[in-house]
Design a protein around this motif. Structure first.
Motif, PDB file in Angstrom:
ATOM      1  N   LYS A 299       0.837  -1.211   0.000  1.00 24.50           N
ATOM      2  CA  LYS A 299       0.000   0.000   0.000  1.00 24.50           C
ATOM      3  C   LYS A 299       0.872   1.262   0.000  1.00 24.50           C
ATOM      4  CE  LYS A 299      -4.029  -1.906   2.448  1.00 24.50           C
ATOM      5  NZ  LYS A 299      -4.843  -1.802   3.695  1.00 24.50           N
ATOM      6  N   LEU A 300       1.924   1.228   0.815  1.00 24.53           N
ATOM      7  CA  LEU A 300       2.826   2.383   0.880  1.00 24.53           C
ATOM      8  C   LEU A 300       3.542   2.596  -0.447  1.00 24.53           C
ATOM      9  CD1 LEU A 300       4.410   1.918   4.428  1.00 24.53           C
ATOM     10  CD2 LEU A 300       2.768   3.663   3.726  1.00 24.53           C
ATOM     11  N   LEU A 301       3.916   1.510  -1.089  1.00 23.12           N
ATOM     12  CA  LEU A 301       4.577   1.611  -2.388  1.00 23.12           C
ATOM     13  C   LEU A 301       3.636   2.216  -3.424  1.00 23.12           C
ATOM     14  CD1 LEU A 301       6.978   1.069  -4.230  1.00 23.12           C
ATOM     15  CD2 LEU A 301       6.120  -1.268  -4.570  1.00 23.12           C
ATOM     16  N   ASP A 302       2.389   1.729  -3.428  1.00 19.08           N
ATOM     17  CA  ASP A 302       1.394   2.275  -4.356  1.00 19.08           C
ATOM     18  C   ASP A 302       1.152   3.753  -4.078  1.00 19.08           C
ATOM     19  OD1 ASP A 302       1.119  -0.184  -5.550  1.00 19.08           O
ATOM     20  OD2 ASP A 302      -0.669  -0.758  -4.386  1.00 19.08           O
ATOM     21  N   PHE A 303       1.081   4.095  -2.798  1.00 21.86           N
ATOM     22  CA  PHE A 303       0.870   5.489  -2.395  1.00 21.86           C
ATOM     23  C   PHE A 303       2.019   6.358  -2.889  1.00 21.86           C
ATOM     24  CE2 PHE A 303       0.725   9.157   0.345  1.00 21.86           C
ATOM     25  CZ  PHE A 303      -0.626   9.351   0.624  1.00 21.86           C
ATOM     26  N   THR A 304       3.241   5.868  -2.729  1.00 19.52           N
ATOM     27  CA  THR A 304       4.439   6.611  -3.152  1.00 19.52           C
ATOM     28  C   THR A 304       4.429   6.846  -4.657  1.00 19.52           C
ATOM     29  OG1 THR A 304       5.719   5.610  -1.364  1.00 19.52           O
ATOM     30  CG2 THR A 304       6.960   6.608  -3.164  1.00 19.52           C
ATOM     31  N   LEU A 305       4.117   5.800  -5.414  1.00 19.84           N
ATOM     32  CA  LEU A 305       4.102   5.924  -6.875  1.00 19.84           C
ATOM     33  C   LEU A 305       3.012   6.880  -7.340  1.00 19.84           C
ATOM     34  CD1 LEU A 305       4.639   2.167  -7.852  1.00 19.84           C
ATOM     35  CD2 LEU A 305       6.310   4.025  -7.983  1.00 19.84           C
ATOM     36  N   GLU A 306       1.856   6.803  -6.691  1.00 15.88           N
ATOM     37  CA  GLU A 306       0.733   7.635  -7.104  1.00 15.88           C
ATOM     38  C   GLU A 306       0.980   9.110  -6.786  1.00 15.88           C
ATOM     39  OE1 GLU A 306      -4.162   7.769  -6.678  1.00 15.88           O
ATOM     40  OE2 GLU A 306      -2.998   6.151  -5.755  1.00 15.88           O
ATOM     41  N   ILE A 307       1.546   9.383  -5.611  1.00 10.27           N
ATOM     42  CA  ILE A 307       1.738  10.779  -5.206  1.00 10.27           C
ATOM     43  C   ILE A 307       2.821  11.456  -6.041  1.00 10.27           C
ATOM     44  CG2 ILE A 307       3.548  10.550  -3.418  1.00 10.27           C
ATOM     45  CD1 ILE A 307       1.807  12.385  -1.663  1.00 10.27           C
ATOM     46  N   GLN A 308       3.753  10.691  -6.567  1.00  8.86           N
ATOM     47  CA  GLN A 308       4.811  11.263  -7.405  1.00  8.86           C
ATOM     48  C   GLN A 308       4.294  11.677  -8.778  1.00  8.86           C
ATOM     49  OE1 GLN A 308       7.890   8.287  -7.417  1.00  8.86           O
ATOM     50  NE2 GLN A 308       8.762   8.974  -5.483  1.00  8.86           N
ATOM     51  N   ASN A 309       3.114  11.155  -9.152  1.00  6.92           N
ATOM     52  CA  ASN A 309       2.542  11.473 -10.462  1.00  6.92           C
ATOM     53  C   ASN A 309       1.525  12.610 -10.414  1.00  6.92           C
ATOM     54  OD1 ASN A 309       3.977   9.489 -11.908  1.00  6.92           O
ATOM     55  ND2 ASN A 309       2.548   7.898 -11.231  1.00  6.92           N
ATOM     56  N   ILE A 310       1.361  13.203  -9.241  1.00 12.85           N
ATOM     57  CA  ILE A 310       0.433  14.338  -9.132  1.00 12.85           C
ATOM     58  C   ILE A 310       1.068  15.555  -9.800  1.00 12.85           C
ATOM     59  CG2 ILE A 310      -0.753  15.915  -7.569  1.00 12.85           C
ATOM     60  CD1 ILE A 310      -0.945  13.684  -5.533  1.00 12.85           C
ATOM     61  N   ASP A 311       0.413  16.096 -10.806  1.00 11.48           N
ATOM     62  CA  ASP A 311       0.965  17.255 -11.499  1.00 11.48           C
ATOM     63  C   ASP A 311       0.217  18.552 -11.184  1.00 11.48           C
ATOM     64  OD1 ASP A 311      -1.321  16.478 -12.735  1.00 11.48           O
ATOM     65  OD2 ASP A 311      -0.511  16.427 -14.773  1.00 11.48           O
TER      66      ASP A 311
ATOM     67  N   THR B 171      -4.013  14.404  -2.576  1.00  9.97           N
ATOM     68  CA  THR B 171      -3.398  13.733  -1.428  1.00  9.97           C
ATOM     69  C   THR B 171      -4.452  13.364  -0.389  1.00  9.97           C
ATOM     70  OG1 THR B 171      -1.312  14.911  -1.759  1.00  9.97           O
ATOM     71  CG2 THR B 171      -1.681  13.951   0.410  1.00  9.97           C
ATOM     72  N   LEU B 172      -5.360  14.295  -0.101  1.00 11.29           N
ATOM     73  CA  LEU B 172      -6.438  14.004   0.855  1.00 11.29           C
ATOM     74  C   LEU B 172      -7.310  12.849   0.363  1.00 11.29           C
ATOM     75  CD1 LEU B 172      -7.676  17.529   2.041  1.00 11.29           C
ATOM     76  CD2 LEU B 172      -6.133  15.954   3.201  1.00 11.29           C
ATOM     77  N   ASN B 173      -7.606  12.835  -0.921  1.00  9.60           N
ATOM     78  CA  ASN B 173      -8.425  11.753  -1.470  1.00  9.60           C
ATOM     79  C   ASN B 173      -7.723  10.400  -1.322  1.00  9.60           C
ATOM     80  OD1 ASN B 173     -10.336  13.634  -2.198  1.00  9.60           O
ATOM     81  ND2 ASN B 173      -9.639  13.785  -4.316  1.00  9.60           N
ATOM     82  N   MET B 174      -6.398  10.399  -1.521  1.00  9.84           N
ATOM     83  CA  MET B 174      -5.639   9.154  -1.392  1.00  9.84           C
ATOM     84  C   MET B 174      -5.643   8.650   0.049  1.00  9.84           C
ATOM     85  SD  MET B 174      -2.517  10.282  -3.905  1.00  9.84           S
ATOM     86  CE  MET B 174      -1.358   9.070  -3.286  1.00  9.84           C
TER      87      MET B 174
ATOM     88  N   GLU C  80       5.955  10.780   5.923  1.00 11.10           N
ATOM     89  CA  GLU C  80       7.271  10.879   5.282  1.00 11.10           C
ATOM     90  C   GLU C  80       7.147  10.949   3.766  1.00 11.10           C
ATOM     91  OE1 GLU C  80       9.720   7.685   6.589  1.00 11.10           O
ATOM     92  OE2 GLU C  80       9.541   8.171   8.719  1.00 11.10           O
ATOM     93  N   ILE C  81       6.269  10.129   3.220  1.00  9.51           N
ATOM     94  CA  ILE C  81       6.081  10.104   1.764  1.00  9.51           C
ATOM     95  C   ILE C  81       5.502  11.429   1.274  1.00  9.51           C
ATOM     96  CG2 ILE C  81       4.834   8.979  -0.116  1.00  9.51           C
ATOM     97  CD1 ILE C  81       4.868   6.404   1.636  1.00  9.51           C
ATOM     98  N   ILE C  82       4.468  11.917   1.984  1.00 12.78           N
ATOM     99  CA  ILE C  82       3.818  13.177   1.583  1.00 12.78           C
ATOM    100  C   ILE C  82       4.801  14.339   1.683  1.00 12.78           C
ATOM    101  CG2 ILE C  82       1.999  14.829   2.163  1.00 12.78           C
ATOM    102  CD1 ILE C  82       0.351  12.444   3.182  1.00 12.78           C
ATOM    103  N   THR C  83       5.559  14.371   2.773  1.00 18.74           N
ATOM    104  CA  THR C  83       6.487  15.480   2.994  1.00 18.74           C
ATOM    105  C   THR C  83       7.540  15.561   1.894  1.00 18.74           C
ATOM    106  OG1 THR C  83       6.181  15.337   5.385  1.00 18.74           O
ATOM    107  CG2 THR C  83       8.124  16.498   4.610  1.00 18.74           C
TER     108      THR C  83
END
Length: 361
Positions: free
Chosen positions: A9-21, A28-31, A167-170
């Motif tokens: 889940k954390l890996l998916d979260f990391t990959l998804e948040i890096q693609n936010i343009d 981020t809140l939705n995730m 940590e991922i969000i920051t």
């Protein structure tokens, strides 16, 4: 504490948040909402120029608009977590990834607070969790999670997962803000310099243009047309002028170059490149040289000459005779002589020679 499924889940979260343009906060809140089934969350940016938290266009997930407006107008500075960002904050607490009510005060004191009784209870919220988003001692923002009345306190498992999420969000938020601030500075630069009356060009170390404002484009176009340069595209006629500059600059090592009736002033400056080396770039300011007619008009402003008299003076400066001036203006020679006599009287001269001497002195 975290199992293989959590790590995925954390890996998916990391990959998804890096693609936010764009719209970083809302996505981020939705995730987070999808991951934890939280309904009510707020995301605030810090005022990046100060050390205190600021309501920079706060957004939320499913928080009702009435509650959000009430919070912004009346309860933000009464929020118990607002104190967590003051100078009295315990250093250890400041570096926590997750802050709960119990980190700040007892449950009894919390239930006695105005913030709890007048705000949280009104909307059936019983608890609050805060994720302070701090990167290298720089406060970037905060995510507040509001739990409904009857929901459990933060579990150890939940605390652990939220810490990793923080940590991922920051990390991602830090990169997002850097890019945002850089783009904002670039847009401000382009917006302001595109409309100034002075031409502006920026060239790289190879003397290739990387920025040209609207005034500079117009000047380059005029010069190109005057010289009969073939220029089907804007870049081509700009490149033609840059070639002239490059040749003259390297040949004469001159920082001020005149092309036709325009002056190009070249100022080198140093920048740090992507690969941590130093590069020389060039700022070029372009000004239009004043035409003789404009200079004379400035000199003549105090003589209260008419528009027709100014026309005749400009033709006199070109060496035209009275008859030629009359033909060009479709007036009689007698009328031209009358205008010239009036000019002599206003400018306190007796003949054409004295007039020309006064204009050119």
């Amino acid at each position: 504490m975290l199992n293989k499924n959590d790590l995925n889940k954390l890996l998916d979260f990391t990959l998804e948040i890096q693609n936010i343009d764009y719209d970083f906060r809302q996505k981020t809140l939705n995730m987070i909402s999808e991951l934890f089934n939280y309904d009510n969350m707020n995301f605030f940016f810090y005022d990046l120029d100060r050390n205190d938290i600021n309501l920079c266009n706060p957004i939320s997930t499913k928080t009702v608009e009435k509650a959000m407006n009430s919070y912004i107008k009346h309860y933000f500075y009464k929020d118990i977590f607002h104190k967590a960002y003051s100078s009295s904050l315990n250093n250890n607490l400041y570096h926590n990834k997750v802050i709960t009510v119990k980190d700040l005060m007892s449950s009894y004191n919390f239930t006695q607070s105005e913030y709890y009784n007048d705000f949280l209870r009104y909307y059936d919220w019983d608890n609050q969790i805060v994720l302070p988003l701090n990167y290298n001692n720089r406060q970037l923002g905060v995510i507040a999670i509001l739990k409904q009345d009857g929901q459990n306190d933060v579990t150890t498992y939940e605390y652990c997962l939220l810490s990793k999420i923080n940590e991922i969000i920051t990390q991602s938020l830090n990169m997002y803000l850097k890019e945002f601030e850089s783009n904002q500075e670039a847009n401000i630069f382009k917006s302001s310099y595109s409309v100034i009356p002075t031409g502006l060009m920026i060239l790289n170390y190879q003397f290739s243009h990387i920025y040209t404002n609207d005034t500079a484009k117009e000047y380059c176009k005029i010069i190109s047309e005057n010289r009969n340069y073939f220029s089907p595209t804007k870049n081509e006629y700009i490149n033609k002028i840059v070639d002239l500059l490059t040749s003259d600059y390297h040949k004469n090592n001159n920082n001020e170059i005149n092309i036709d009736s325009y002056t190009f002033k070249i100022y080198p400056f140093i920048v740090s490149s992507t690969y941590h080396t130093i590069e020389t770039m060039y700022t070029i300011y372009i000004t239009e040289d004043e035409q003789p007619e404009k200079i004379h008009e400035k000199k003549l402003i105090n003589y209260k000459l008419t528009k027709r008299e100014l026309e005749i003076i400009n033709l006199l400066l070109k060496g035209l005779t009275n008859t030629e001036i009359a033909d060009q203006l479709f007036l009689s020679s007698h009328t031209i002589r009358t205008h010239i006599q009036n000019i002599y009287a206003k400018m306190d001269v007796n003949n054409r020679t004295a007039l020309l001497y006064k204009l050119n002195s």
